[in-house]
Design an enzyme around this catalytic site. Structure first.
Site, PDB file in Angstrom:
ATOM      1  N   LYS A 154      -5.247   9.879  -8.367  1.00 34.72           N
ATOM      2  CA  LYS A 154      -4.743  10.406  -7.101  1.00 34.72           C
ATOM      3  C   LYS A 154      -5.119  11.981  -6.766  1.00 34.72           C
ATOM      4  CE  LYS A 154      -2.765   8.965  -3.011  1.00 34.72           C
ATOM      5  NZ  LYS A 154      -3.151   7.781  -2.234  1.00 34.72           N
TER       6      LYS A 154
ATOM      7  N   HIS B 126       3.046   6.132  -1.755  1.00 37.90           N
ATOM      8  CA  HIS B 126       3.627   7.237  -1.349  1.00 37.90           C
ATOM      9  C   HIS B 126       5.139   7.107  -1.331  1.00 37.90           C
ATOM     10  CE1 HIS B 126      -0.174   8.673   0.181  1.00 37.90           C
ATOM     11  NE2 HIS B 126      -0.487   7.710   0.625  1.00 37.90           N
TER      12      HIS B 126
ATOM     13  N   HIS C 119       0.734  -1.070  -0.040  1.00 42.54           N
ATOM     14  CA  HIS C 119       0.034   0.063  -0.078  1.00 42.54           C
ATOM     15  C   HIS C 119       1.186   1.093   0.181  1.00 42.54           C
ATOM     16  CE1 HIS C 119      -3.727   2.307   0.998  1.00 42.54           C
ATOM     17  NE2 HIS C 119      -2.762   3.239   1.679  1.00 42.54           N
TER      18      HIS C 119
END
Length: 288
Positions: free
Chosen positions: A223, A177, A161
């Site tokens: 995003k 990220h 993730h």
């Protein structure tokens, strides 16, 4: 908002200074922030693009190749199902396991000074297993153990993730990220950088900012806002997020810290005994 956490700021600055693998802006890589991103939300099929060029103008890949923690991180992307096998430079038994297993190779993250500082701090708080072998298994459970993000079927990992990124029904980007993954996907034209997001009292990020908020599309999804460190080593991010995760007593923890010239809000979501998500938000820099 919460007050500045001075204890964690001191620790994270020690880790920042010890991060000898961190790449240097303007020397090891160059970013091109271009235009400010427009309004967007998850699910947008058509999105205004205010950045005609890539975010990463160049990255010193030879330096990435020479650092085992970066090399094994990239191979971990491959083992997580990423289609970047031609970008896996490492040789030998680099894998998701060797990425965090300090007993397998001297260049893995547990053998770094950054992770030693993190382990020592967590030991003092009685939050870490005492031996590196046991700490390794603790990290595995936090970052690599499969769990069910929604429903009953185990289908997600904290590592995938945060560092790799996931999509939901092809319409929503979850996580992603990590700057290395962003760079590799952008290099393959899988990610389309749309522009930067501004924060209060600042009109535009600097080229040497090492924390950015950006907008992009990936695998047909958008995003609207994604935050990431830039240039830091994988061990620095692992250590930072692990510390806040283990200190946390809430489902969502938002710690305000000052690292180098940056005042940050570091956000960590817990999903039971696992990392749900983790990312930095840049609040201000010393020059503001």
């Amino acid at each position: 908002r919460k007050a500045l956490n001075h204890e964690l700021s001191k620790l994270f600055n020690d880790m920042w200074d010890a991060d000898v693998h961190r790449l240097r802006p303007g020397k090891d890589y160059t970013i091109d922030v271009q235009g400010r991103a427009g309004p967007a939300q998850q699910g947008d099929s058509a999105l205004q693009d205010n950045a005609a060029r890539h975010l990463f103008h160049n990255v010193n890949e030879e330096r990435l190749k020479s650092i085992k923690t970066f090399a094994s991180e990239i191979c971990s992307f491959v083992n997580s199902g990423c289609d970047i096998k031609n970008l896996c430079w490492a040789v030998g038994p680099y894998s998701v396991v060797s990425f965090y297993d300090g007993t397998l190779m001297p260049g893995s993250i547990l053998a770094t000074e950054v992770m030693r500082l993190a382990h020592d701090y967590l030991l003092k708080k009685n939050l870490a297993k005492p031996t590196l072998a046991d700490f390794k298994h603790q990290l595995y459970d936090i970052w690599f153990q499969l769990y069910a993000r929604k429903g009953d079927r185990p289908d997600s990992r904290g590592f995938e993730h945060v560092f790799v990124g996931e999509t939901r029904r092809g319409k929503e980007i979850l996580g992603l990220h990590n700057w290395v993954q962003f760079y590799l996907q952008e290099k393959r034209s899988q990610i389309d950088y749309k522009g930067y997001l501004v924060r209060k009292n600042k009109t535009r990020p600097d080229r040497d900012d090492q924390v950015l908020s950006i907008q992009f599309s990936w695998k047909g999804a958008v995003k609207p806002i994604g935050s990431t460190f830039v240039g830091v080593s994988p061990e620095f991010e692992f250590a930072l997020y692990t510390i806040i995760f283990l200190l946390s007593e809430e489902r969502v923890t938002r710690e305000i810290v000052r690292i180098d010239d940056y005042e940050l809000q570091v956000v960590v979501w817990c999903h039971g005994h696992h990392i749900g998500t983790a990312y930095p938000i840049l609040l201000s820099t010393a020059s503001e």
